[in-house]
Design a protein around this motif. Sequence first.
Motif, PDB file in Angstrom:
ATOM      1  N   ALA A   1       0.855  -1.187   0.000  1.00 48.10           N
ATOM      2  CA  ALA A   1       0.000   0.000   0.000  1.00 48.10           C
ATOM      3  C   ALA A   1       0.891   1.237   0.000  1.00 48.10           C
TER       4      ALA A   1
ATOM      5  N   ILE B   1       1.892   5.390   0.598  1.00 48.48           N
ATOM      6  CA  ILE B   1       1.794   6.535   1.480  1.00 48.48           C
ATOM      7  C   ILE B   1       2.089   7.783   0.660  1.00 48.48           C
TER       8      ILE B   1
ATOM      9  N   ALA C   1       3.485   0.344   3.360  1.00 56.11           N
ATOM     10  CA  ALA C   1       2.698  -0.560   4.202  1.00 56.11           C
ATOM     11  C   ALA C   1       2.480  -1.895   3.484  1.00 56.11           C
TER      12      ALA C   1
ATOM     13  N   VAL D   1      -0.058  -4.754   3.499  1.00 55.98           N
ATOM     14  CA  VAL D   1      -1.396  -5.077   3.972  1.00 55.98           C
ATOM     15  C   VAL D   1      -1.799  -6.452   3.449  1.00 55.98           C
TER      16      VAL D   1
ATOM     17  N   TYR E   1       1.543   7.193  15.833  1.00 63.11           N
ATOM     18  CA  TYR E   1       0.264   6.789  16.408  1.00 63.11           C
ATOM     19  C   TYR E   1      -0.177   7.765  17.499  1.00 63.11           C
TER      20      TYR E   1
ATOM     21  N   ASP F   1      -3.434  11.098  11.105  1.00 59.06           N
ATOM     22  CA  ASP F   1      -3.683   9.715  10.715  1.00 59.06           C
ATOM     23  C   ASP F   1      -2.404   9.175  10.081  1.00 59.06           C
TER      24      ASP F   1
ATOM     25  N   TRP G   1      -1.828   6.748   8.310  1.00 58.44           N
ATOM     26  CA  TRP G   1      -2.013   6.275   6.939  1.00 58.44           C
ATOM     27  C   TRP G   1      -1.947   7.429   5.934  1.00 58.44           C
ATOM     28  N   LYS G   2      -2.110   8.625   6.432  1.00 58.28           N
ATOM     29  CA  LYS G   2      -2.075   9.791   5.543  1.00 58.28           C
ATOM     30  C   LYS G   2      -0.812  10.621   5.705  1.00 58.28           C
TER      31      LYS G   2
ATOM     32  N   TYR H   1       2.079   0.567  10.705  1.00 54.81           N
ATOM     33  CA  TYR H   1       0.821   1.313  10.537  1.00 54.81           C
ATOM     34  C   TYR H   1      -0.250   0.587  11.343  1.00 54.81           C
TER      35      TYR H   1
ATOM     36  N   GLY I   1      -3.189  -1.429  11.964  1.00 53.58           N
ATOM     37  CA  GLY I   1      -4.068  -2.283  11.163  1.00 53.58           C
ATOM     38  C   GLY I   1      -5.428  -2.419  11.812  1.00 53.58           C
TER      39      GLY I   1
ATOM     40  N   ARG J   1      -9.078  -0.866   7.784  1.00 57.08           N
ATOM     41  CA  ARG J   1      -7.912  -0.836   6.905  1.00 57.08           C
ATOM     42  C   ARG J   1      -7.522  -2.223   6.406  1.00 57.08           C
TER      43      ARG J   1
ATOM     44  N   THR K   1       5.972  -2.923   7.415  1.00 51.50           N
ATOM     45  CA  THR K   1       6.393  -2.010   6.356  1.00 51.50           C
ATOM     46  C   THR K   1       7.559  -2.600   5.573  1.00 51.50           C
TER      47      THR K   1
END
Length: 555
Positions: free
Chosen positions: A79, A81, A99, A101, A433, A438, A440-441, A456, A458, A462, A473
Amino acid sequence: MVAAAMSATQQEPQVLSPLVKVRPGDAVKGRKDARLSLARGECEAVQVALPGKVEHPSVEPLTLKGPGAAMKASVWREAFIDVKTPSNGQGHKGPWPDALVPVNAPGHDPKLPTVFYVEVCAPEKQEPGTYRGQLRVKAGSGKPVPVAFTAEVQPFALPATSSLPNSFGISMYSIARGHGLDPESAQARELLRDYGRALLEHRVSAHGMSMNPPPVRFEKGRAVVDWSAYDAEMAPFLDGTLLSSGARFTSSDVRDNKQAKTDAEKTAYYRAFAEHYRQKGWPAQLFFYAKDEPKPEDVPLVKAQSTRVRAAGGIPVLVTSPLDDALNSSADILTPTLNCFYPRPGPQTCPTVLEATALRKRLSGNTRVWWYQSCNSHGCTGGPPDDKKVDAAYSGWASYMVDHSGPLNRAMGVLAFSSGVDGELYFDTVFAYNTKKDPWKDVFEFGGNGDGTLFYPGTPNRVGPSGHQPVLTLRLKHIRDGLEDYEYLRLLSELGDAAFARSAARRLARTGWDITSDAGEWEAVRQEVTARLRKRWAESEYAKGPGRQTPQSTP
């Protein structure tokens, strides 16, 4: 398995080195098949890229069969970023793969590259030899396309526990915040174990964890500690029972306790900590993390901390500082940043730059030398500075940033071998965190994308119905591969080929800021080191002994 140009009309999956970060618009060309080489006790991976816009990508399970037990591969989808501010002149804006996933996780954007990260792990007892299988990849409703996999399991083995002591930070409270959980809940504690397990699976030890010190009371100057909750949390990481490999944390930090109020009580509490580790037989190096990056006004505090801890006996004091006459006598593990070890022309980014051998000569004989990455590896403001000399001073370093290359992410293990440092520290793995952003952003912190964040969160929205879990990662995989590079070079040296090991390390990383960027060269060096290891292993006593055990280094 090296990235290069690829015809736009080619539709076959491309097998690439894990060191290549495939970004939108990149022309990539790899192999049609995957060829892996791995030691017993090692994990190795490739990337499989699907060309064009892909809706609903999927894979069928991959099993490799050969002379021993079948090996099942793990597969993730990469994924992206969105980098808004480059870490420095080497970074770039836009989407970067990071990431890992689940393959069927929601949110796949067909406008972005479709890349699978495919990993094979060989247990230490795996029978050496050639294993084969097929990964069947599928785009939407199309027919599955087979990708042939060959894995050569080498006769030599790597130790389950890292030979290079290390300690990366993690916090249950940050994890709980990133996942939207109550930090005092059983779910948060279980998730902390999952994160710790993920680090250990990648040869990384952790400090911090739940952050909770064991309760203590004092009777006639003696600390009486209730270890039940602490042991429930930490014992699996320290006694080798968490993973089937028997891997353990190489190090662990003393958790300061507000219930210990006087100097005498603090010392008694530290003494109880050290004694508990001795009684348990835990080989991890227990250390006290003094005031982080102390300023001149913090020197009295660090000296007081060191005096109390040393009075307890058996616990080294770790100080994150370059060589500093005001602090040297307080440190048992002196830990400067990476850029303090490598002289470089241009603007200086460390007040005292000394190579590890020269640094040791300035310290007492028992002082160990660790190092760590900080924003000094990429610049602490983010984005290319206007002064090109300043940008050059902060470029090229080994780096854990999202928008830096795979070889830069991986280089710390090779550098640790060639420099001879005793260990590595890293301040956090889930820092983002605990911010209002966020992750993820946006993981931009301290001037870099991903500084202090190697996971990240999970959450179910997501990753899908599999529930809360740490999302790994590419950078954590590169760190693991770097630690495995260290094991290869260390083992080769212990088997009598130290000169070749040093030469191989220099081909990949001449200094901390002069690192080979060509993934093909990294593969070529690994192949040559593997061939030398096979020869040396066959000649060694380890190849003849029961279980063909590998020599172990004591952290």
